[in-house]
Write a protein that holds these residues in place. Structure first.
Motif, PDB file in Angstrom:
ATOM      1  N   GLU A  23      10.285   0.139   7.729  1.00  9.90           N
ATOM      2  CA  GLU A  23       9.611  -0.950   7.354  1.00  9.90           C
ATOM      3  C   GLU A  23      10.261  -2.157   6.996  1.00  9.90           C
ATOM      4  O   GLU A  23       9.741  -3.359   6.863  1.00  9.90           O
ATOM      5  CB  GLU A  23       8.519  -0.486   6.268  1.00  9.90           C
ATOM      6  CG  GLU A  23       7.408   0.442   6.401  1.00  9.90           C
ATOM      7  CD  GLU A  23       6.468   0.105   7.474  1.00  9.90           C
ATOM      8  OE1 GLU A  23       5.936  -1.064   7.306  1.00  9.90           O
ATOM      9  OE2 GLU A  23       6.019   0.839   8.120  1.00  9.90           O
ATOM     10  N   ILE A  24      11.480  -1.890   6.777  1.00 10.91           N
ATOM     11  CA  ILE A  24      12.155  -2.875   6.214  1.00 10.91           C
ATOM     12  C   ILE A  24      13.124  -3.567   7.720  1.00 10.91           C
ATOM     13  O   ILE A  24      13.992  -2.980   7.882  1.00 10.91           O
ATOM     14  CB  ILE A  24      13.195  -2.699   4.978  1.00 10.91           C
ATOM     15  CG1 ILE A  24      12.605  -1.916   4.089  1.00 10.91           C
ATOM     16  CG2 ILE A  24      14.024  -3.634   4.477  1.00 10.91           C
ATOM     17  CD1 ILE A  24      13.319  -1.410   2.812  1.00 10.91           C
ATOM     18  N   ILE A  25      12.597  -4.867   7.845  1.00  6.16           N
ATOM     19  CA  ILE A  25      13.107  -5.295   9.251  1.00  6.16           C
ATOM     20  C   ILE A  25      14.382  -6.150   8.637  1.00  6.16           C
ATOM     21  O   ILE A  25      14.513  -7.010   7.795  1.00  6.16           O
ATOM     22  CB  ILE A  25      12.288  -6.320   9.759  1.00  6.16           C
ATOM     23  CG1 ILE A  25      10.889  -5.496   9.882  1.00  6.16           C
ATOM     24  CG2 ILE A  25      12.982  -7.029  10.913  1.00  6.16           C
ATOM     25  CD1 ILE A  25      11.115  -4.410  10.860  1.00  6.16           C
ATOM     26  N   GLU A  36       9.163  -3.816  -3.557  1.00  4.15           N
ATOM     27  CA  GLU A  36       8.122  -2.845  -3.363  1.00  4.15           C
ATOM     28  C   GLU A  36       8.582  -1.941  -2.169  1.00  4.15           C
ATOM     29  O   GLU A  36       8.314  -0.988  -2.301  1.00  4.15           O
ATOM     30  CB  GLU A  36       6.761  -3.377  -3.620  1.00  4.15           C
ATOM     31  CG  GLU A  36       5.742  -2.326  -3.511  1.00  4.15           C
ATOM     32  CD  GLU A  36       4.353  -2.612  -3.833  1.00  4.15           C
ATOM     33  OE1 GLU A  36       3.995  -3.766  -4.008  1.00  4.15           O
ATOM     34  OE2 GLU A  36       3.518  -1.912  -3.387  1.00  4.15           O
ATOM     35  N   LEU A  37       8.765  -2.651  -1.230  1.00  3.36           N
ATOM     36  CA  LEU A  37       8.995  -1.894   0.169  1.00  3.36           C
ATOM     37  C   LEU A  37      10.262  -0.926  -0.122  1.00  3.36           C
ATOM     38  O   LEU A  37      10.195   0.088   0.420  1.00  3.36           O
ATOM     39  CB  LEU A  37       9.521  -3.127   1.090  1.00  3.36           C
ATOM     40  CG  LEU A  37       8.758  -3.019   2.454  1.00  3.36           C
ATOM     41  CD1 LEU A  37       7.259  -2.698   2.642  1.00  3.36           C
ATOM     42  CD2 LEU A  37       9.173  -4.196   3.299  1.00  3.36           C
ATOM     43  N   THR A  38      11.330  -1.522  -0.768  1.00  2.00           N
ATOM     44  CA  THR A  38      12.459  -0.758  -1.183  1.00  2.00           C
ATOM     45  C   THR A  38      12.097   0.516  -1.895  1.00  2.00           C
ATOM     46  O   THR A  38      12.595   1.790  -1.634  1.00  2.00           O
ATOM     47  CB  THR A  38      13.710  -1.699  -1.885  1.00  2.00           C
ATOM     48  OG1 THR A  38      13.972  -2.597  -1.003  1.00  2.00           O
ATOM     49  CG2 THR A  38      14.755  -0.636  -2.052  1.00  2.00           C
ATOM     50  N   THR A  49      11.913  -5.870 -11.079  1.00  2.00           N
ATOM     51  CA  THR A  49      11.974  -7.151 -11.721  1.00  2.00           C
ATOM     52  C   THR A  49      12.367  -8.242 -11.072  1.00  2.00           C
ATOM     53  O   THR A  49      13.546  -8.175 -10.400  1.00  2.00           O
ATOM     54  CB  THR A  49      12.187  -7.186 -13.207  1.00  2.00           C
ATOM     55  OG1 THR A  49      11.765  -8.453 -13.882  1.00  2.00           O
ATOM     56  CG2 THR A  49      13.436  -7.013 -13.423  1.00  2.00           C
ATOM     57  N   ASN A  50      11.819  -9.408 -11.132  1.00  2.00           N
ATOM     58  CA  ASN A  50      12.513 -10.698 -10.554  1.00  2.00           C
ATOM     59  C   ASN A  50      13.192 -11.650 -11.742  1.00  2.00           C
ATOM     60  O   ASN A  50      13.547 -12.392 -11.177  1.00  2.00           O
ATOM     61  CB  ASN A  50      11.380 -11.715  -9.782  1.00  2.00           C
ATOM     62  CG  ASN A  50      10.412 -11.927 -10.354  1.00  2.00           C
ATOM     63  OD1 ASN A  50      10.210 -11.918 -11.657  1.00  2.00           O
ATOM     64  ND2 ASN A  50       9.062 -11.973  -9.692  1.00  2.00           N
ATOM     65  N   LYS A  51      13.330 -11.063 -12.716  1.00  2.00           N
ATOM     66  CA  LYS A  51      13.875 -11.727 -13.872  1.00  2.00           C
ATOM     67  C   LYS A  51      15.308 -11.161 -14.025  1.00  2.00           C
ATOM     68  O   LYS A  51      15.602 -10.283 -13.490  1.00  2.00           O
ATOM     69  CB  LYS A  51      13.228 -11.579 -15.197  1.00  2.00           C
ATOM     70  CG  LYS A  51      11.658 -12.126 -15.269  1.00  2.00           C
ATOM     71  CD  LYS A  51      11.050 -12.132 -16.452  1.00  2.00           C
ATOM     72  CE  LYS A  51       9.919 -12.831 -16.463  1.00  2.00           C
ATOM     73  NZ  LYS A  51       9.060 -12.479 -17.449  1.00  2.00           N
TER      74      LYS A  51
END
Ligand SMILES: Nc1ncnc2c1ncn2[C@@H]1O[C@H](COP(=O)(O)OP(=O)(O)OP(=O)(O)O)[C@@H](O)[C@H]1O
Length: 489
Positions: free
Chosen positions: A154-156, A190-192, A294-296
């Motif tokens: 799913e991870i292109i 999330e994909l990861t 997290t993106n922090k």
């Protein structure tokens, strides 16, 4: 710290006294160790260990057939990655130093205190896990081939940095230990996390919880569930999502937003595998792998538990526990080689969903996208391409289908800000928690930096046409040329 019941690494006990073997075997079992091997005849150690990929060895020193020192020496030559803990009645310092020099991992003097034994075991298992991971990593770096590319379908990507992460995931996925994924918004965390879940081979579900905006009661109720009557309106027992993720993976997104009280509860869960449903005094045990994201910049928020007074502080002990395995996803602007692949992928998906025939993608579109900073990363690109396919009136996707989305004020930052109705005056003026300006400039920009950035972007987007660029910037061509001259000096 490692939970014994989650480790598959065998623990080997070598002692010529059957009573010692029985006692330690019982102790290890009660600690939750899954695989225990006891060896009474020290001559058979090497043969027994041959069939094991890795293990931890507890070794007595005084044995009639072959001394512990001899076994230690043999092990350090043939299987140097196996941690060996000496367990002996010999409290002589010289012997201890000699064993450590020979490569023993630890030295315990009998009678051994339970706590000392527990921490030596935990330590040795952790070392063994890490060494196994390193060996796996070495193995893949030699072969450069993923064992299971299907987990990552799913991870292109064709980015080498992403492939390094995939190899790392293959190495750490089976450990069952917590994983922390850091990365900008929309970069594929999330994909990861799903790929880690698939690669870990667990049988349970992958359960996602976005913890941002959950106060402690809601966090506890969502995760741990409640007993009937725990609070007004709790009319029946609710199991909670940890139960749902049993033998699977619980993915806690936006972990940087977790309240301080909830942090303590999460720490207990990851450390001891225990939690309390609301209204219950009886702890429940969980065997769920915890992945957080997290993106922090979470490391900037970390404080020791005593000093954690600031509003958005994050407990240091929890941070280190959650980041047993740490993955940092590169932003899209650092893997621009993926842009053509992703554009093709999203174009095909969008065309299929909308039943449109879009055959090709103009090179100029890729060129313009490759200079865009993409603060919203792959999600932002996906939005643009879906929108462009919907608007495309020919069989080719060109920059005209996208240009107005890239104009200042129409970017994803503005759009998200409008969508999320974020207070412009608040310090939380962020895109999904990350400030778009900080993304681009690595800190809040000066006016001069902003001006220079605007000029660069206008020139790029106008194909270096100064008249067009000046028009985009709302200044005269002369004013722009004056600025460029000044810059050259
Ligand atoms: N490499 C990729 N290939 C294909 N699609 C991707 C890739 N990376 C991300 N996406 C898509 O981009 C969108 C955002 O991805 P995802 O939700 O995993 O990001 P995230 O980092 O978890 O975002 P957030 O920080 O907002 O939680 C999803 O639709 C996902 O399917």
């Amino acid at each position: 710290m490692l939970d014994f019941h989650k480790s598959d690494i065998p623990v080997v006990f070598v002692d010529d006294e059957q009573s010692e073997l029985d006692a330690y075997s019982f102790l290890l079992q009660s600690m939750g160790v899954k695989k225990i091997i006891t060896i009474k005849d020290s001559r058979s150690v090497m043969a027994t260990l041959e069939s094991l990929l890795t293990c931890v060895v507890f070794l007595d020193l005084n044995m009639p057939q072959k001394s512990g020192k001899e076994v230690l020496q043999e092990l350090k030559v043939a299987r140097p990655h196996i941690p060996v803990v000496i367990c002996t009645a010999n409290s002589d310092i010289e012997t201890a130093v000699e064993c450590l020099k020979l490569g023993a991992h630890d030295y315990l003097v009998k009678p051994i205190n339970m706590n000392t034994f527990g921490s030596a075991l935990r330590n040795a298992l952790e070392i063994s896990t890490l060494r196994q991971e390193v060996m796996n990593l070495k193995g893949f770096s030699l072969s450069q081939k993923l064992n299971h590319p299907e987990y990552f379908r799913e991870i292109i990507t064709k980015s080498p940095a992403m492939f390094t992460l995939f190899h790392y995931i293959e190495a750490i996925a089976p450990s069952g230990q917590p994983v922390l994924i850091l990365g900008e918004t929309g970069s594929g965390k999330e994909l990861t996390a799903r790929a880690i879940h698939d690669a870990s081979g667990v049988t349970g579900d992958f359960v996602v919880v976005d913890v941002s905006g959950l106060d402690d009661p809601l966090f506890s109720d969502t995760l741990f569930g409640h007993k009937r009557g725990a609070y007004t309106g709790a009319e029946k027992d609710r199991p909670g999502l940890i139960k749902k993720a049993n033998n699977g993976t619980l993915f806690l997104d936006e972990i940087g937003d977790l309240t301080k009280v909830s942090q303590i509860k999460l720490l207990r869960l990851v450390q001891e595998g225990l939690y309390y449903p609301l209204g219950s005094d009886q702890p429940k045990t969980s065997s769920t792998r915890i992945i957080t994201a997290t993106n922090k910049k979470l490391n900037h928020q970390v404080h020791s538990s005593e000093g954690a007074e600031e509003e958005n502080s994050f407990r240091m002990d929890l941070f280190y526990r959650l980041s047993t395995h740490l993955l940092i996803l590169p932003p899209l602007r650092e893997r621009t080689e993926d842009i053509p692949l992703l554009v093709e992928h999203f174009k095909a998906k969008a065309a299929d969903q909308m039943n449109r025939e879009v055959v090709s993608i103009a090179d100029s579109l890729i060129a313009i996208l490759s200079t865009h900073p993409f603060p919203g990363n792959i999600r932002e690109l996906k939005t643009y391409i879906f929108d462009a396919v919907a608007r495309c009136t020919t069989r080719e996707l060109t920059e005209n289908d996208i240009l107005d989305r890239l104009k200042p004020g129409m970017g994803v930052a503005t759009k998200l800000r409008k969508d999320c109705a974020i207070d412009e005056n608040s310090h939380k003026d962020q895109m999904g928690g990350i400030d778009a300006l900080e993304y681009i400039f690595g800190g809040f920009p000066t006016l001069n930096q902003l001006t220079e950035y605007g000029i660069d972007q206008a020139l790029k987007r106008s194909g270096n046409n100064q008249s067009k660029a000046a028009g985009m910037l709302g200044i005269s061509k002369q004013a722009l040329s004056k600025r460029l001259k000044k810059r050259r000096k």
